[in-house]
Structures are given as structure tokens and as C-alpha cells.
Design a protein around this motif. Structure first.
Motif: not given
Length: 226
Positions: A93-119
Motif C-alpha cells: 500500500s505504501q509503495t504502490g508495488a504489486s509484489k515484494v521480495d522476501l529476504v529472510v534469515h534462520s527462523m525467519g524462513a519458517l514464518n515466511s514460508r508459512y505465510y507463503l503456503k497458508n496465507l
């Protein structure tokens, strides 16, 4: 005299065009690239990305394109995924972009992948780059599992990981990459960072906590999301 004037004018026009080209190219690149959202890991915060954010800025990104944030790392990764979803919607909403790039570290991969798969995250993410992601769990999570839900979920064989890794580990049209070290003492085994279906890159001997500070790893991630 007129001929000399025409030649001088041509030379001047060419020189001006060459000076303007880098500016035009940079502006065009900025208009087409995605904002970057950074997700930290266990016992960490948004400040863990300071080095890479500085590197992105040095390579032409604007502060308005780079978004790091902090969350309660002791809570369930499913809860963090819901907060990440809200964060990404805010960035879009802030940028007007249609997509983002996700850059994650360690456990951040798990919550990010949960978001991708389930949300529904695959509709809003273009590239996913993981540094030292705990994709298939680690036995070292046992030291904190009795204290934090997130640690129990990171433990090898947990119900959370079994569900997360069932079926396609890289869903949707997202481009996935995972960068891992062959001497990562925090991940046991270190090959847990290999994500099925992703571009998996062994970066050599880089410690777990340096994986999202190391400049060589940064360059690989930068080139991937570019």
C-alpha cells in the motif's frame, strides 16, 4: 564555420546523452524492482539487517524500498506469519508495488514460508531468498524448546515442520533460493537449510550469525532478487 558549429553541436549532444544515460537507467531500474522485506530469526531484531540494508543502499536502492521489522520471536511462527502478512500489505500500500521480495534469515524462513503456503503469500511475493534457513529443523533447538513455542516448532520432526514441509516446499510462481554454510554450528545438520525445489547455494564456511552480514552472501542474494 557552420560545419564546425554543427560538429560541435553533435559532440555536445552526444556528451549530454552519455551523461544522462546512467540517470535514466537507474530511474528505470528503480521503477521496475520490488521493495524488499527483511525477516530476522530467533533471538534477533530488525537491526540484524543493518549491514545488508547499507549494502543495498550503496548499490542504488532507496530507503523507501527497504523494510526491516521486528517481531516477538518467542511466539508461534504461525502468529508471526499473520503479522508478516499485515506488514507486506502495508508495504504494498505504501509503495504502490504489486509484489515484494522476501529476504529472510534462520527462523525467519519458517514464518515466511508459512505465510507463503497458508496465507496466500505467493500472490504478493516475487522472490524469496533464505540465508541459513531452518527449513527442516535443527536438533540445537532443544535448548530453548521448553521456553519458547518458536523453538519447539524449529525442533527436528516437530508437527509444525511436518505440516510446513508436506507436499510442495516451494509453492506458487515465487522464485526461491536458499543459501547455506557447510560449517553452520547452529543448524544440525547444516544441510537442513537446503529447500526442495529452490536454487540451493552452498556459500562455504560462514557462521550462522554472519550469514546475513556477510558481503559475499549479500551479493548472491542481491543478484538473485534483481
Amino acid at each position: 564555420m557552420a560545419r564546425r558549429t554543427r560538429i560541435a553541436g553533435t559532440v555536445l549532444a552526444t556528451a549530454l546523452a552519455s551523461l544522462c544515460l546512467p540517470l535514466f537507467t537507474s530511474t528505470a531500474e528503480a521503477a521496475t524492482r520490488n521493495p524488499v522485506v527483511f525477516v530476522h530469526g530467533l533471538s534477533s531484531s530488525s537491526s540484524s539487517w543493518d549491514d545488508w540494508i547499507a549494502d543495498f543502499k550503496a548499490d542504488g536502492y532507496q530507503a523507501s524500498e527497504l523494510f526491516s521489522w521486528s517481531y516477538d520471536w518467542g511466539q508461534s511462527n504461525a502468529t508471526t506469519a499473520q503479522q508478516l502478512s499485515a506488514k507486506i500489505q502495508s508495504v504494498l500500500s505504501q509503495t504502490g508495488a504489486s509484489k515484494v521480495d522476501l529476504v529472510v534469515h534462520s527462523m525467519g524462513a519458517l514464518n515466511s514460508r508459512y505465510y507463503l503456503k497458508n496465507l496466500g503469500g505467493t500472490a504478493h511475493v516475487d522472490d524469496f531468498a533464505s540465508a541459513a534457513g531452518v527449513h527442516h529443523g535443527t536438533t540445537t533447538a532443544g535448548w530453548c524448546g521448553w521456553l519458547y513455542t518458536s523453538c519447539r516448532e524449529m525442533n527436528t520432526g516437530s508437527a509444525f515442520l511436518t505440516s510446513l514441509n508436506s507436499g510442495d516446499e516451494t509453492p506458487g510462481s515465487v522464485s526461491y533460493a536458499s543459501y547455506w554454510s557447510n560449517c553452520d554450528d547452529a543448524l544440525t545438520p547444516d544441510t537442513t537449510a537446503i529447500l526442495n525445489g529452490a536454487t540451493n547455494v552452498e556459500v562455504g564456511c560462514v557462521s550462522h550469525n554472519e550469514m546475513n552480514n556477510d558481503h559475499g552472501v549479500y551479493e548472491r542474494v542481491r543478484d538473485f532478487i534483481a
